[in-house]
Design an enzyme around this catalytic site. Structure first.
Site, PDB file in Angstrom:
ATOM      1  N   ARG A 127      36.470  40.030  40.870  1.00 42.18           N
ATOM      2  CA  ARG A 127      36.954  39.341  40.944  1.00 42.18           C
ATOM      3  C   ARG A 127      37.068  38.718  39.638  1.00 42.18           C
ATOM      4  O   ARG A 127      36.709  39.529  38.363  1.00 42.18           O
ATOM      5  CB  ARG A 127      35.540  38.375  41.604  1.00 42.18           C
ATOM      6  CG  ARG A 127      35.390  38.764  42.890  1.00 42.18           C
ATOM      7  CD  ARG A 127      33.930  37.994  43.741  1.00 42.18           C
ATOM      8  NE  ARG A 127      33.302  38.164  44.512  1.00 42.18           N
ATOM      9  CZ  ARG A 127      32.635  39.285  45.340  1.00 42.18           C
ATOM     10  NH1 ARG A 127      32.382  40.124  44.541  1.00 42.18           N
ATOM     11  NH2 ARG A 127      32.918  39.173  46.684  1.00 42.18           N
ATOM     12  N   LYS A 182      28.598  39.099  43.509  1.00 39.61           N
ATOM     13  CA  LYS A 182      27.499  37.698  44.204  1.00 39.61           C
ATOM     14  C   LYS A 182      26.752  38.875  44.626  1.00 39.61           C
ATOM     15  O   LYS A 182      26.274  39.601  44.945  1.00 39.61           O
ATOM     16  CB  LYS A 182      28.939  37.491  44.615  1.00 39.61           C
ATOM     17  CG  LYS A 182      30.222  36.718  44.606  1.00 39.61           C
ATOM     18  CD  LYS A 182      30.530  35.921  46.357  1.00 39.61           C
ATOM     19  CE  LYS A 182      32.295  35.099  45.972  1.00 39.61           C
ATOM     20  NZ  LYS A 182      32.884  34.347  47.076  1.00 39.61           N
ATOM     21  N   HIS A 238      43.184  35.729  40.998  1.00 35.67           N
ATOM     22  CA  HIS A 238      42.482  36.650  43.093  1.00 35.67           C
ATOM     23  C   HIS A 238      43.793  37.729  43.741  1.00 35.67           C
ATOM     24  O   HIS A 238      42.721  38.257  44.343  1.00 35.67           O
ATOM     25  CB  HIS A 238      42.004  35.258  43.309  1.00 35.67           C
ATOM     26  CG  HIS A 238      40.636  35.880  44.441  1.00 35.67           C
ATOM     27  ND1 HIS A 238      39.571  36.359  43.643  1.00 35.67           N
ATOM     28  CD2 HIS A 238      40.555  36.037  45.609  1.00 35.67           C
ATOM     29  CE1 HIS A 238      38.275  36.483  45.079  1.00 35.67           C
ATOM     30  NE2 HIS A 238      39.322  35.895  46.318  1.00 35.67           N
ATOM     31  N   ARG A 275      43.045  40.646  43.831  1.00 33.41           N
ATOM     32  CA  ARG A 275      42.197  41.478  43.918  1.00 33.41           C
ATOM     33  C   ARG A 275      42.620  41.644  45.852  1.00 33.41           C
ATOM     34  O   ARG A 275      42.474  42.765  46.696  1.00 33.41           O
ATOM     35  CB  ARG A 275      40.510  40.694  44.226  1.00 33.41           C
ATOM     36  CG  ARG A 275      39.246  41.196  44.714  1.00 33.41           C
ATOM     37  CD  ARG A 275      38.999  39.868  44.758  1.00 33.41           C
ATOM     38  NE  ARG A 275      37.301  40.053  45.449  1.00 33.41           N
ATOM     39  CZ  ARG A 275      36.428  40.741  45.959  1.00 33.41           C
ATOM     40  NH1 ARG A 275      36.375  42.192  45.128  1.00 33.41           N
ATOM     41  NH2 ARG A 275      35.667  41.259  47.062  1.00 33.41           N
ATOM     42  N   HIS A 318      32.111  43.639  49.530  1.00 33.09           N
ATOM     43  CA  HIS A 318      32.022  42.565  50.778  1.00 33.09           C
ATOM     44  C   HIS A 318      30.188  43.011  51.429  1.00 33.09           C
ATOM     45  O   HIS A 318      29.533  43.642  51.341  1.00 33.09           O
ATOM     46  CB  HIS A 318      32.875  42.375  51.559  1.00 33.09           C
ATOM     47  CG  HIS A 318      34.001  41.917  51.223  1.00 33.09           C
ATOM     48  ND1 HIS A 318      35.689  42.041  51.659  1.00 33.09           N
ATOM     49  CD2 HIS A 318      34.384  40.930  50.007  1.00 33.09           C
ATOM     50  CE1 HIS A 318      36.324  42.020  50.872  1.00 33.09           C
ATOM     51  NE2 HIS A 318      35.485  40.953  50.639  1.00 33.09           N
ATOM     52  N   TYR A 362      41.473  41.790  56.214  1.00 32.20           N
ATOM     53  CA  TYR A 362      43.044  42.971  55.226  1.00 32.20           C
ATOM     54  C   TYR A 362      43.806  43.273  56.574  1.00 32.20           C
ATOM     55  O   TYR A 362      45.290  43.760  56.435  1.00 32.20           O
ATOM     56  CB  TYR A 362      42.323  43.453  54.091  1.00 32.20           C
ATOM     57  CG  TYR A 362      42.328  42.814  52.992  1.00 32.20           C
ATOM     58  CD1 TYR A 362      42.808  42.283  52.363  1.00 32.20           C
ATOM     59  CD2 TYR A 362      40.817  42.839  53.243  1.00 32.20           C
ATOM     60  CE1 TYR A 362      42.411  41.320  51.538  1.00 32.20           C
ATOM     61  CE2 TYR A 362      40.289  41.342  51.571  1.00 32.20           C
ATOM     62  CZ  TYR A 362      40.730  41.886  50.966  1.00 32.20           C
ATOM     63  OH  TYR A 362      40.597  40.873  50.062  1.00 32.20           O
TER      64      TYR A 362
END
Length: 306
Positions: A158, A184, A251, A254, A277, A286
């Site tokens: 990110r 995150k 982004h 990514r 994730h 994806y």
């Protein structure tokens, strides 16, 4: 104030970002204001514990009438749920019966990746463009942007993760250590580094021979940590001059990292770990990108596609 304690808990224990804290503060405050108008008085623990699904549905319906989209209302429902759970755990409030309450149905957008050749060219050439035709960019800015966007595409970071790195974190040629990224929620993951990323980083650090280990890795023109808006502006300049689509953003690199790995036979679980994730369902988006590309190829090549 109970809301202040909830926000402090989010910040200290859940490590919520400043953006999340600001949004949740606004969401819960709007909900409490709705209850005050609806019930004729400011809600206390007793009235909050007596809430019914219809009360929250009424709040969400009003927000919809005011123009709030499905994503906003879904976030507000999450903020309200979290606030009520916090009060039940930390303030001794009886938990309201909200089972069966569902939020707005959200479409799952398919990540929009660049073609492999577009992503490679962008990472290599983004530092060479300038907003003004025929104008020369300072060498340090050109080297910085090449290093940054090569890192985003080569490691799937990110933009906030890349700009949060310090000099001590820089992957250099000759080293084999992977990157340790804090993503995150304060979660740490390990990402391997391609030689092309190390070479681009060495080109950038050649402009900063005396940098201390704790200095920001990527600097702006004023010597401070690079602002994401500046990186996005560099991408916009290159996108316009190279004729790339509007979804060519930092982004998108990514997204391209994950999509191209999957298209090359990468394992979905491994890609989940590389991206950081929390849920495999997020990474599974994806597979739709790869399936769409396969269908496009079939339609263009199969004689009976029509």
């Amino acid at each position: 104030m109970m809301l202040d304690r909830y926000l402090a808990w989010l910040a200290d224990e859940r490590r919520a970002s400043p953006h999340t804290l600001e949004a949740y503060q606004r969401d819960v405050a709007q909900f409490l204001g709705f209850l005050t108008r609806y019930q004729g008085r400011e809600p206390d623990l007793a009235s909050l514990s007596a809430l019914k699904p219809a009360d929250i549905r009424g709040f969400l319906a009003q927000r919809a009438q005011e123009g709030a989209g499905a994503a906003t209302r879904a976030r507000q429902l999450a903020a309200v749920r979290g606030y009520l759970r916090f009060l039940a755990r930390r303030e001794g409030m009886a938990a309201p019966t909200l089972s069966g309450l569902r939020g707005p149905r959200l479409p799952r957008p398919v990540p929009r990746a660049l073609e492999a050749q577009e992503a490679r060219a962008l990472a290599a050439e983004v530092g060479l463009v300038h907003a003004t035709p025929n104008a020369e960019r300072p060498d340090f800015q050109a080297a910085r942007d090449v290093a940054l966007f090569t890192l985003l595409y080569g490691c799937g970071l990110r933009i906030s993760e890349a700009l949060g790195l310090d000099i001590r974190d820089a992957p250099l040629p000759g080293a084999e250590l992977p990157l340790r990224i804090t993503g995150k929620g304060g979660k740490t993951r390990i990402v391997p580094v391609l030689p092309a990323v190390r070479q681009a980083m060495a080109g950038w650090l050649a402009h900063r021979p005396d940098a201390a280990p704790d200095e920001p890795l990527f600097l702006g023109a004023r010597g401070k940590r690079l602002d994401p808006a500046i990186a996005q502006k560099s991408m916009r300049n290159y996108r316009r001059l190279a004729g790339l689509p509007e979804h060519a953003t930092p982004h998108a690199l990514r997204h391209s990292f994950a999509t191209h790995l999957l298209g090359g036979g990468g394992d979905l679980r491994a890609i989940q770990e590389l991206l950081g994730h929390a849920s495999l369902s997020t990474t599974q988006r994806y597979t739709a990108v790869d399936a769409a590309k396969l269908l496009e190829t079939w339609r263009g090549a199969h004689p009976r596609a029509d």
